[in-house]
Design an enzyme around this catalytic site. Structure first.
Site, PDB file in Angstrom:
ATOM      1  N   HIS A 113       0.872  -1.175   0.000  1.00  0.00           N
ATOM      2  CA  HIS A 113       0.000   0.000   0.000  1.00  0.00           C
ATOM      3  C   HIS A 113       0.915   1.232   0.000  1.00  0.00           C
ATOM      4  O   HIS A 113       2.023   1.168   0.528  1.00  0.00           O
ATOM      5  CB  HIS A 113      -0.820  -0.049   1.287  1.00  0.00           C
ATOM      6  CG  HIS A 113      -1.929   0.943   1.375  1.00  0.00           C
ATOM      7  ND1 HIS A 113      -1.727   2.254   1.702  1.00  0.00           N
ATOM      8  CD2 HIS A 113      -3.271   0.808   1.204  1.00  0.00           C
ATOM      9  CE1 HIS A 113      -2.893   2.887   1.726  1.00  0.00           C
ATOM     10  NE2 HIS A 113      -3.845   2.027   1.421  1.00  0.00           N
ATOM     11  N   ASP A 184       2.577  -4.730   8.078  1.00  0.00           N
ATOM     12  CA  ASP A 184       1.387  -3.932   7.817  1.00  0.00           C
ATOM     13  C   ASP A 184       0.215  -4.897   7.952  1.00  0.00           C
ATOM     14  O   ASP A 184      -0.028  -5.732   7.083  1.00  0.00           O
ATOM     15  CB  ASP A 184       1.477  -3.340   6.404  1.00  0.00           C
ATOM     16  CG  ASP A 184       0.184  -2.680   5.960  1.00  0.00           C
ATOM     17  OD1 ASP A 184      -0.844  -2.849   6.648  1.00  0.00           O
ATOM     18  OD2 ASP A 184       0.206  -1.996   4.916  1.00  0.00           O
ATOM     19  N   GLN A 187      -4.933  -5.434   6.727  1.00  0.00           N
ATOM     20  CA  GLN A 187      -5.914  -6.363   6.184  1.00  0.00           C
ATOM     21  C   GLN A 187      -5.872  -7.736   6.841  1.00  0.00           C
ATOM     22  O   GLN A 187      -6.680  -8.601   6.494  1.00  0.00           O
ATOM     23  CB  GLN A 187      -5.711  -6.528   4.670  1.00  0.00           C
ATOM     24  CG  GLN A 187      -5.896  -5.260   3.870  1.00  0.00           C
ATOM     25  CD  GLN A 187      -7.286  -4.658   4.012  1.00  0.00           C
ATOM     26  OE1 GLN A 187      -8.244  -5.344   4.374  1.00  0.00           O
ATOM     27  NE2 GLN A 187      -7.394  -3.372   3.733  1.00  0.00           N
ATOM     28  N   LYS A 210     -10.928  -0.504  10.037  1.00  0.00           N
ATOM     29  CA  LYS A 210     -11.071  -1.659   9.145  1.00  0.00           C
ATOM     30  C   LYS A 210     -11.499  -2.886   9.939  1.00  0.00           C
ATOM     31  O   LYS A 210     -11.578  -3.998   9.423  1.00  0.00           O
ATOM     32  CB  LYS A 210      -9.745  -1.947   8.441  1.00  0.00           C
ATOM     33  CG  LYS A 210      -9.324  -0.802   7.516  1.00  0.00           C
ATOM     34  CD  LYS A 210      -8.050  -1.164   6.795  1.00  0.00           C
ATOM     35  CE  LYS A 210      -7.336   0.042   6.223  1.00  0.00           C
ATOM     36  NZ  LYS A 210      -8.060   0.711   5.153  1.00  0.00           N
ATOM     37  N   CYS A 351      -4.768   2.269  -3.741  1.00  0.00           N
ATOM     38  CA  CYS A 351      -3.524   2.801  -3.158  1.00  0.00           C
ATOM     39  C   CYS A 351      -2.323   1.908  -3.419  1.00  0.00           C
ATOM     40  O   CYS A 351      -1.318   1.982  -2.686  1.00  0.00           O
ATOM     41  CB  CYS A 351      -3.654   3.045  -1.660  1.00  0.00           C
ATOM     42  SG  CYS A 351      -4.810   4.330  -1.257  1.00  0.00           S
TER      43      CYS A 351
HETATM   44  C1  LIG Z   1      -2.645  -3.109   3.371  1.00  0.00           C
HETATM   45  C2  LIG Z   1      -2.969  -1.724   3.814  1.00  0.00           C
HETATM   46  N1  LIG Z   1      -2.011  -0.971   4.373  1.00  0.00           N
HETATM   47  C3  LIG Z   1      -2.248   0.268   4.799  1.00  0.00           C
HETATM   48  C4  LIG Z   1      -3.473   0.831   4.658  1.00  0.00           C
HETATM   49  C5  LIG Z   1      -3.672   2.212   5.129  1.00  0.00           C
HETATM   50  O1  LIG Z   1      -4.600   2.245   6.140  1.00  0.00           O
HETATM   51  P1  LIG Z   1      -5.022   3.599   6.767  1.00  0.00           P
HETATM   52  O2  LIG Z   1      -5.505   4.433   5.677  1.00  0.00           O
HETATM   53  O3  LIG Z   1      -6.065   3.229   7.730  1.00  0.00           O
HETATM   54  O4  LIG Z   1      -3.813   4.176   7.408  1.00  0.00           O
HETATM   55  C6  LIG Z   1      -4.484   0.095   4.061  1.00  0.00           C
HETATM   56  C7  LIG Z   1      -5.784   0.693   3.828  1.00  0.00           C
HETATM   57  O5  LIG Z   1      -6.448   0.498   2.846  1.00  0.00           O
HETATM   58  C8  LIG Z   1      -4.220  -1.204   3.658  1.00  0.00           C
HETATM   59  O6  LIG Z   1      -5.182  -1.926   3.089  1.00  0.00           O
END
Ligand SMILES: Cc1ncc(COP(=O)(O)O)c(C=O)c1O
Lengths: 392, 310
Positions: A113, A184, A187, A210, A351
């Site tokens: 991401h 990270d 998900q 999430k 993203c």
């Molecule tokens: C794999 C992953 N990393 C990071 C993020 C970023 O999350 P946040 O926008 O809540 O910081 C997301 C959000 O879609 C994600 O799916």
């Protein structure tokens, strides 16, 4: 697990929407909303600073939320749980606090991401490089490990297609190489059991919104011994024991990372959300999602015009069905679904532009499932997609 | 193409509603990019197209398919129609300011939306004429101006119809302006179905004609406010009062009215009107060319001048 019963906790689901955008944000149950309201109605004051009863209550509730979350991730100490605004903030905190040096390498996958790519790009100006390995490819991962790799920062479960990496094995390899690992978990945490001790992961970042928590809430887990050594990222009020005009003495973790007045309502709501998920059971949630994903995949997977990202095996993709329809713009598909049957899905690059650019794709349509989705939801989704397939 | 449509639609909506402004702005950007031969970056075209297709798909997948496939064609057609109708409205507005109707000098009487805007219209009677229309004649009806004038204007009017009454000031101006160059004939077209006393008024006017005081009485009938507003039972009273004011022999007038002496005469006028295709009042035939409704004097002048110069 009874999805029908769970649905009753989510007021918005009675309004006819078929919500399949859970990877972006999940919906919130009344329990979470009530908890937030409880804060604002009953003890809407600051914690940590004052000695009145109301303030003590806030402290108790915050600690309680931290405990719930500690248990949820099986962290050793409650102090290992830091509240953030989201996954992104957690990653940025590590990127800025870890004291990486010129020549150090941060290893990331090719399916990150933007939140786990850009913080490392920014460090390039300080001579800290980031290198890329192929997502899920252990051999490639191994080959990229060397003594300069100080940190592996990678996604556990991809938001792009729902596939996961064998992180336990990767962490072992990284540690053997002398590298730290930041996962990270945006998900993974919402959908399946995560045991940070069993994984032996050093840092783990995820988002409350999430996983049925309030918007703009996040969790960063870090091993206590490492957190102690990290320099704080955002500094100011609530991070210090005391100050003179010249110097300050920081509080121990987690306080030294939680600068300024905190999102108390959010933190309490997040605690309640995690409690809610624990009650359902994370194993049940992932099993339910896979069940539904199989149902979609069986019906749509073999269609000549549909290209699934992440392979035909629904079990590998957890709760995500990410796909493209030949000759159609993903946004087009999403808007049509929204207008024809009130189905909410996400479209675009999610993203992960870098991955789509590499694969010469504009993006994809992503349906992401959760515990409150039902067979009727996915059948309707399939039915509408079948109609869309007739359009071109 | 759809961006242009969106721009126009949301542009208009944006005037009234702030929530439509961002969309209008987006559409503008999109049109601007397209005009400069770049791709619409905002994806507005996709958004609009997909929303429409999605909604149709909810009802009929087949219609959605057609819309999806030929969307660009549809939007082109709509844009062309829009431009055409815009041009037509401008042309209509131009004609209206010149001739008092939308369609130019040849079709003075066709329905024109701008007439309604100004509150101009005529009292309409639903009639069906079978066979060919007959050109109306002056018959033996009263006239102003010169008998053998080059331009003959036959007015079919009704004393109790508001639009006939409204047209009278224009008629007066025309009579003043053209004098003996024209012959202005008044024929009765009482629309009893709408104005219950219309025939009574027409017959009374004929009783005045009998005493050579038609135009004086005619004028009073058209200008007397109470004629249209008073209650049914007081009606006769007004007619009689106006007759007295005109200086008519009241005995003769009363018996003329009572006997309904000119009932047939009025009927003949009405029937002649129907045969000529009159379906509302006032209708003017200027050397056979018609004007319906109280049109601005420009419209009359145009035709009269043309006829005079022939
Ligand atoms: C794999 C992953 N990393 C990071 C993020 C970023 O999350 P946040 O926008 O809540 O910081 C997301 C959000 O879609 C994600 O799916």
């Amino acid at each position: 697990m009874n999805a029908e019963k769970i649905r009753k906790d989510f007021p918005i689901l009675s309004k006819g929407v078929i919500y399949l955008d859970n990877a972006c944000q999940t919906l919130r149950p009344v329990q979470v909303i009530d908890k937030i309201n409880e804060y604002y109605n009953d003890y809407p004051v600051c914690g940590g600073r004052s000695y009145h009863k109301l303030s003590k209550r806030v402290d108790e509730e915050v600690t309680n939320a931290r405990r719930i979350i500690q248990k949820f991730f099986n962290a050793k100490k409650v102090q290992e749980i830091i509240f953030t605004r989201n996954t992104t903030e957690g990653i940025n905190l590590i990127a800025n606090s870890l004291s990486l040096q010129e020549g150090d390498i941060v290893l990331i996958s090719d399916k990150e991401h933007n939140s786990n790519l850009i913080p490392w790009q920014i460090l390039n100006s300080k001579g800290i490089k980031h290198e890329i390995f192929e997502f899920g490819n252990i051999e490639d991962f191994k080959s990229k490990l060397n003594s300069s790799v100080k940190l592996v920062s990678t996604v556990q479960t991809s938001n792009l297609d729902g596939t996961s990496q064998p992180v336990e094995e990767m962490i072992k390899l990284a540690h053997a190489n002398g590298s730290l690992v930041l996962l990270d978990g945006a998900q993974s945490a919402p959908h399946k059991p995560v045991d940070v001790q069993k994984l032996d992961v050093d840092f783990f970042s995820c988002s409350g919104h999430k996983m049925t928590g309030p918007s703009g809430t996040g969790i960063l887990y870090g091993k206590y011994s490492l957190l102690e050594k990290l320099k704080p990222f955002l500094v100011g009020g609530d991070t210090v024991e005391e100050t003179t005009y010249e110097k300050c003495k920081f509080l121990p973790p987690p306080e030294k990372f939680e600068a300024g007045l905190q999102n108390y309502a959010g933190i309490m709501g997040l605690g309640e959300a995690v409690k809610y998920l624990s009650k359902i059971g994370m194993k049940n949630i992932i099993a339910h999602e896979i069940e539904l994903n199989k149902r979609i995949t069986e019906k749509l997977g073999n269609h000549e015009k549909i290209e699934i990202i992440g392979g035909l095996n629904a079990e590998e993709r957890g709760g995500i069905f990410s796909f493209n329809i030949k000759n159609m713009d993903p946004h087009e598909v999403a808007i049509i679904l929204d207008n024809s049957a009130n189905i909410a899905v996400r479209s675009g690059a999610h993203c992960c532009h870098s991955w789509f650019n590499k694969h010469n794709l504009k993006g994809s349509v992503r349906a992401s499932l959760y515990c409150y989705n039902t067979e009727e939801d996915v059948d309707k989704f399939v039915e509408e997609i079948e109609k869309v397939l007739l359009l071109c | 193409m759809i961006c242009i449509l969106t721009l126009v639609v949301f542009g208009v909506l944006a005037i009234f509603s702030a929530s439509h402004r961002p969309l209008a702005k987006e559409a503008f950007e999109c049109v601007f990019l397209r005009l400069t031969l770049r791709k619409c970056r905002t994806g507005l075209d996709t958004k609009v197209k997909s929303s429409i297709v999605g909604r149709i798909m909810g009802k009929s997948p087949f219609a959605a398919k057609i819309t999806y496939k030929y969307f660009e064609v549809f939007s082109w057609v709509l844009v062309i129609l829009m431009v055409a109708s815009l041009a037509y409205s401008v042309y209509g507005g131009y004609n209206y300011s010149l001739y008092g109707n939308c369609y130019g000098p040849e079709e003075i009487n066709a329905f024109c939306i701008y007439n309604a805007l100004e509150g101009e219209t005529f009292t309409e009677l639903q009639t069906k004429v079978s066979g060919e229309l007959e050109k109306p004649t002056a018959d033996d009806d009263p006239y102003l101006g010169k008998d053998d004038a080059k331009v003959e204007i036959i007015e079919f009017g009704c004393y109790s119809c508001p639009y006939s009454r409204q047209a009278q000031s224009t008629v007066n101006e025309i009579v003043q302006k053209y004098g003996n160059q024209i012959k202005l004939v008044f024929r009765d077209f009482p629309i009893d179905t709408i104005h219950s006393r219309a025939s009574l008024h027409a017959e009374a006017a004929n009783c005045a004609l009998e005493q050579d005081k038609f135009w004086e009485y005619h004028k009073k009938l058209f200008t007397e406010h109470e004629l249209c507003t008073s209650a049914e039972e007081n009606h006769l009273e007004h007619i009689v009062r106006l007759a007295q004011e005109t200086g008519l022999n009241m005995k003769q007038f009363s018996s003329c009215l009572k006997e309904r002496k000119y009932k047939e005469e009025v009927k003949t006028d009405f029937n002649d009107g129907i045969k000529a295709g009159v379906h509302g009042t006032p209708t003017f035939f200027i050397n056979g060319r018609t004007i319906i409704g109280p049109k601005p004097i420009r419209a009359f002048e145009k035709i009269i001048d043309e006829e005079l110069s022939k």
